[in-house]
Design an enzyme around this catalytic site. Structure first.
Site, PDB file in Angstrom:
ATOM      1  N   SER A   1      40.537  96.590  29.890  1.00 22.91           N
ATOM      2  CA  SER A   1      41.064  95.502  29.056  1.00 22.91           C
ATOM      3  C   SER A   1      39.969  94.884  28.189  1.00 22.91           C
ATOM      4  O   SER A   1      40.165  94.667  27.002  1.00 22.91           O
ATOM      5  CB  SER A   1      41.693  94.418  29.945  1.00 22.91           C
ATOM      6  OG  SER A   1      42.835  94.932  30.595  1.00 22.91           O
TER       7      SER A   1
ATOM      8  N   GLY B   1      42.944 111.189  27.388  1.00 19.20           N
ATOM      9  CA  GLY B   1      43.872 112.279  27.111  1.00 19.20           C
ATOM     10  C   GLY B   1      43.206 113.366  26.295  1.00 19.20           C
ATOM     11  O   GLY B   1      42.381 113.075  25.422  1.00 19.20           O
TER      12      GLY B   1
ATOM     13  N   GLU C   1      47.281 101.439  26.507  1.00 20.53           N
ATOM     14  CA  GLU C   1      47.323 100.821  25.170  1.00 20.53           C
ATOM     15  C   GLU C   1      47.410  99.308  25.316  1.00 20.53           C
ATOM     16  O   GLU C   1      48.099  98.633  24.542  1.00 20.53           O
ATOM     17  CB  GLU C   1      48.506 101.368  24.360  1.00 20.53           C
ATOM     18  CG  GLU C   1      48.302 102.782  23.848  1.00 20.53           C
ATOM     19  CD  GLU C   1      47.321 102.840  22.681  1.00 20.53           C
ATOM     20  OE1 GLU C   1      47.270 101.890  21.891  1.00 20.53           O
ATOM     21  OE2 GLU C   1      46.602 103.842  22.569  1.00 20.53           O
TER      22      GLU C   1
END
Lengths: 653, 653
Positions: free
Chosen positions: B138, B171, B420
């Site tokens: 975060s 990813g 996200e």
């Protein structure tokens, strides 16, 4: 603070069984298997099942005369403990010994017990519990499979009339089961006598499917992939007359039907009532899976840091954030409440079972227990689903990795909310039971009959105390006469608030159902129009049961410090429960605006006060360490990384 | 009713793109793969990604001068449409073209565009977006990876100082990526200049790991196993000076740092702001996954029967039960609201992007958009998690089988709530933005700075209309002067109620934060004590945005019957939203007890009124049929079984 004092209260009446299992499990290799494909997972779980059979613990729930332990409570606790591990094993064991073995024991008679109980206990005879059909999961009185008696051969002929009558989702069916307890409409002398259970071989010793039986594999599921669920269909499958589990009804050689219970429906629901252990086991293991998830999330929340506090180079530990406390601590408090309610339930069921066949079982008590098992099961499993989800989110991306266990806990427990009774249907039955004072069998009354019954007979709610009756009554009597903010933490006020809400909701639901007497009333519409009200009443009832069990549990705690802490956890359970439903309290003049806001503020304060004890509260669950440490984020990996990072940062500064 | 009229409104501004994709997908074989193991799933998704690259749609979001389509909105809609299929493909495409390609385009300059955009679009250069670290997810301004400029060789040296600084959950890293956009603290001339992005090769063309780079595999995840998430560590990895994506800051050969933005923090958050398309895409595909789950559950709920209605041999269809309507229909209404808000958001982002580099981008508008994207993302993903769970439970055991798709939808979308941007953190930022009137960059303000800012400058809330400003203002002006039950369905009253709640919550949150000025105040404690209040204010804000978008959407509907139906769906969204938060309305004197009860009753009535239109409402989503039919329970299997069973029952009777 000695967390052992809390563990002692939690361990309760079957502390010995719990301790024994903790010791045994600590030595064994019962770990997750997220790298296994379906077939290897199934094979591993079967191996573990065989190890479990060798431990002898599966005998606890069976009758001593056939080699069992005559300890229903110990047996339930033992299933519950499996909830800490791979839940596929818990479910597989539950199918074999709880459902299949339980049905043979409780619905069968000596001829079945003598022949089958030992091989069932020893896993020589793996079996299935084939009740659910593709077309009937909740309304099982209307199953479509038939077992028609043929007096010429003294056999039953079992048939699946169409695809919707397939037995579906049957555990142990796709791979291992050799016999199934099949629930079917018994037809004899041209007449249907309702649903009965039959022992039907489905595979021979070499694993070949029996003639006339068709077995399909349900394939991959969201979770529990170590359990081989399958579908069973029967085409003219013949079984001997003795295959009928005949404790509640029998067919003579000539086809004459006899039963001590006149009504077909009542008989079936009496049979179902005998099988409530399954629900109790699901509730217990859901509770333990929840504890494990919360323990992992709390450990991570204690180690993980994010965002610096002004003026402090160190970042803030997640659990110091109010939003994080709000996620985990009320869930933890409810987990405690459910644990105590589960402990009560197991004890009550154990005691009732020990009345034995000789004593006339107290029907009212039996039905109240069936209702309580349904309510606790619904709450425990929904709580598992939501708390494990919360725990996953509280661990961020790390919580999404299979290695950190939460994904398996989430996926495995998910089906608990709809199997062994769909939760919504179960809560509806809880409401029905309350409205009819358990006059009829738990799952028996149709909506119409319930509404009629209520219209004619319901006179008001009677609070049946579930736990520590005298203590609770004393608390209520001592409760404050008037309401002010201070009283929010008064246990007497709290219990009264829960009771009052339950009564009012039930009275209101009854008033709605009474409209069925109106001339132009459509009974279904009356019932359906009251459905959300009924479910709310049932929830209020279950929450009252949880509170009473919690109060009784705290009272049993001998250690003053531990007791004070548990008292605070109980306060958090109560006030977060009221907070979630405070609109009702406001709407019905039970809380003023100011007091309602005070409830929210008090939940925040309780979270802050309990936050330093979060670790103790999860450690007190005494989950075998290997099940926590299986998750690297809970095994200290996160703390280690944070320490290295802080040391590095300090060196750079 | 012609559902096409509703589809037209839903398809909105990029209807052409949606229709084209529906046609293309209908011909392709983009189906679930729950039988695949991790490696085969990854391989399949990579193949599908290559097919997608061949379609050319991935070009939409890139600049025309490098072969792109200059159509940001179309690009976002195109990602959104991938949400109907295997979400691994959506995420994989999002990583390659949205995050990796997007970073090169938006943070890089011509030298990067010329060299990399074409191979990125063509998938000749598969890449990663390496921002998140094990220790910082975060708080990304405090990433620990460093890129130190070495003037001697004119290179940056990229280092991972400790394990917590590993790039994690990246990813495309474990299997396919050849290059990564690595976010690292830029150090030059002995000074740190905050986080910047660097192009770092991680594998050569033969798949061999680059020197100094360590790649680990994150292994099995709860879902999205077709995406190869991995961890990246760097030990003295040297990249040329030109590897710095230098749109916002640059280093000269001699090591001199330059940037048009003075503050390191402000610069970084400007860079982050440029990357909001990722959040928008996640929100969109979460929405489409939700639609798919609800479509499956509604089809099942229309076909599945359980329990007979009194006097009727046929059993009742699940969706006729109020409890079942309560589960699915408010979720469906909120899905509509989110769709319209998403459509607004995409349009606004598209328009802002088209201002181009030449025009001075309206900073206030940019920040409001960043905030809106965060809020809509948080709501859309939490809604996906809860609605897909509800859909699963509404389908009982069948919903637990992998073949019925819901398990994959649930597992795949789960991580959306924390990637996200963690939803809780995002909502907190939404509140900060509102309290500071977007004076500073979205993610920039620390708790302390926010509190100080509010203490000094906050003067009250200004409602910024997001959609159809005039229409909304007219509705509010025309709203009823006094409150009675009838007004619950008055759109003006509804909008006012949402605005009023948002204002009051924001004002209250500001008042709390002002306490930071007290002499003895600990800024962290002040901020933390207001955290739940801030989150509530942010939620109220997002719900107001959803309502305004819904109102604007309904207004765009030309077909009167469709418009009337959408109006009712909007009513259900509004009243179920108020119902869930009605304690607040009661506590603050906004609803009387009687009106609050009327809200509950009206939600019930709206559910009953919309129930006959449930199928139309899900059909209007125009989900390519193959994605629904992939689930046997939605493909008519259940209806077929029920028909056969009823025919059989009738014959027996």
């Amino acid at each position: 603070m000695d967390q052992g004092a809390i563990t002692d209260v939690l361990d309760g009446r079957w502390a010995e069984v719990r301790r024994m299992i903790r010791d045994q499990v600590a030595a064994a290799e019962f770990l997750e298997s997220h790298e296994l494909d379906t077939e290897r997972h199934r094979a591993q779980v079967y191996e573990q099942l065989a190890e479990l059979a060798a431990s002898g613990r599966q005998r606890l729930g069976f009758a001593a005369e056939y080699g069992g332990g005559d300890d229903v409570g110990g047996s339930l606790v033992s299933f519950e403990m499996l909830g800490f591990g791979d839940l596929s094993l818990m479910v597989k064991a539950g199918v074999q010994w709880g459902l299949f073995g339980g049905a043979v024991q409780l619905l069968g008679t000596a001829r079945h017990h003598e022949r089958y109980l030992r091989p069932i206990m020893d896993l020589e005879l793996p079996g299935c519990f084939a009740m659910t059909e593709t077309g009937h999961g909740s309304d099982v009185a209307n199953l479509r499979t038939t077992a028609t008696y043929d007096p010429a051969s003294a056999e039953f002929v079992v048939d699946t009339p169409h695809e919707a009558a397939r037995k579906d989702y049957i555990g142990n069916a796709a791979r291992d089961g050799r016999m199934a307890v099949v629930f079917a409409q018994l037809v004899t002398e041209g007449e249907s006598r309702g649903v009965h259970a039959f022992l039907v071989p489905i595979r021979d010793e070499n694993g070949n499917t029996a003639p006339g039986v068709r077995i399909e594999d349900c394939g991959r599921k969201a979770g529990l992939n170590g359990v081989d669920n399958g579908r069973l269909s029967f085409a003219g499958v013949r079984v001997p007359r003795a295959a009928l589990l005949n404790a509640y009804g029998d067919v003579a050689v000539d086809g004459t039907y006899s039963s001590s219970i006149e009504s077909d429906s009542r008989r079936f629901f009496t049979m179902l009532g005998a099988l409530i252990r399954g629900r109790v086991s699901v509730a217990g293991s859901a509770g333990n899976a929840t504890k494990r998830a919360l323990a992992i999330a709390v450990r991570y929340g204690e180690a993980r840091r994010q965002f610096a506090r002004p003026g402090d180079p160190d970042e803030v530990v997640l659990l110091d954030y109010r939003a994080h406390q709000r996620k985990l601590l009320p869930a933890l408090a409810k987990t405690y409440a459910l644990h105590f309610a589960q402990e009560e339930l197991v004890g009550a069921l154990h005691d009732l079972s020990n009345q034995g066949d000789s004593a006339e079982v107290d029907e009212h008590r039996q039905r109240e227990l069936e209702s309580r098992a349904a309510g606790v099961k619904a709450f425990a499993t929904w709580h598992a689903t939501s708390s494990i989800q919360t725990a996953r989110e509280a661990c961020g991306g790390a919580g999404y990795l299979a290695e950190n266990v939460l994904p398996a806990l989430k996926a495995d427990t998910d089906v608990f909310t709809t199997f062994e009774g769909d939760n919504t249907v179960l809560l509806q039955l809880v409401a029905k039971g309350l409205l009819t004072s358990y006059k009829d069998h738990f799952e028996e009354l149709s909506p119409l009959a319930t509404a009629r019954f209520v219209a004619e007979q319901f006179v008001g709610t009677v609070m049946e105390r579930t736990a520590a009756r005298k203590l609770i009554d004393r608390l209520v009597d001592a409760g404050p006469g008037n309401d002010d903010d201070a009283t929010l933490l008064d246990r007497g006020w709290q219990v009264k608030a829960f009771c009052d809400r339950e009564e009012h909701l039930l009275d209101g639901a009854a008033a709605r159902l009474r409209r069925v007497s109106d001339d132009d009333a459509d009974p279904f519409e009356v019932f359906n129009g009251a459905q959300d009200h009924l479910l709310h009443a049932a929830s209020a009832h279950v929450e009252r049961i949880l509170l009473e069990a919690f109060v009784a549990g705290v009272d049993r705690c001998a250690d003053p410090a531990a007791k004070a802490l548990l008292d605070k956890v109980c306060d958090l359970f109560v006030l977060s429960t009221i907070e979630a439903d405070r609109a009702w309290f406001l709407e019905h003049g039970r809380l003023t605006s100011a007091r309602s806001k005070a409830v929210v503020a008090t939940v925040n304060e309780l979270c802050a006060e309990l936050r330093p004890h979060a670790s103790i509260l999860v450690d007190a669950f005494a989950i075998p360490e290997q099940f926590i440490a299986a998750a690297p984020i809970a095994a200290g990996a996160e703390r280690g990384r944070q320490d290295v990072m802080r040391a590095h940062d300090a060196a750079v500064r």
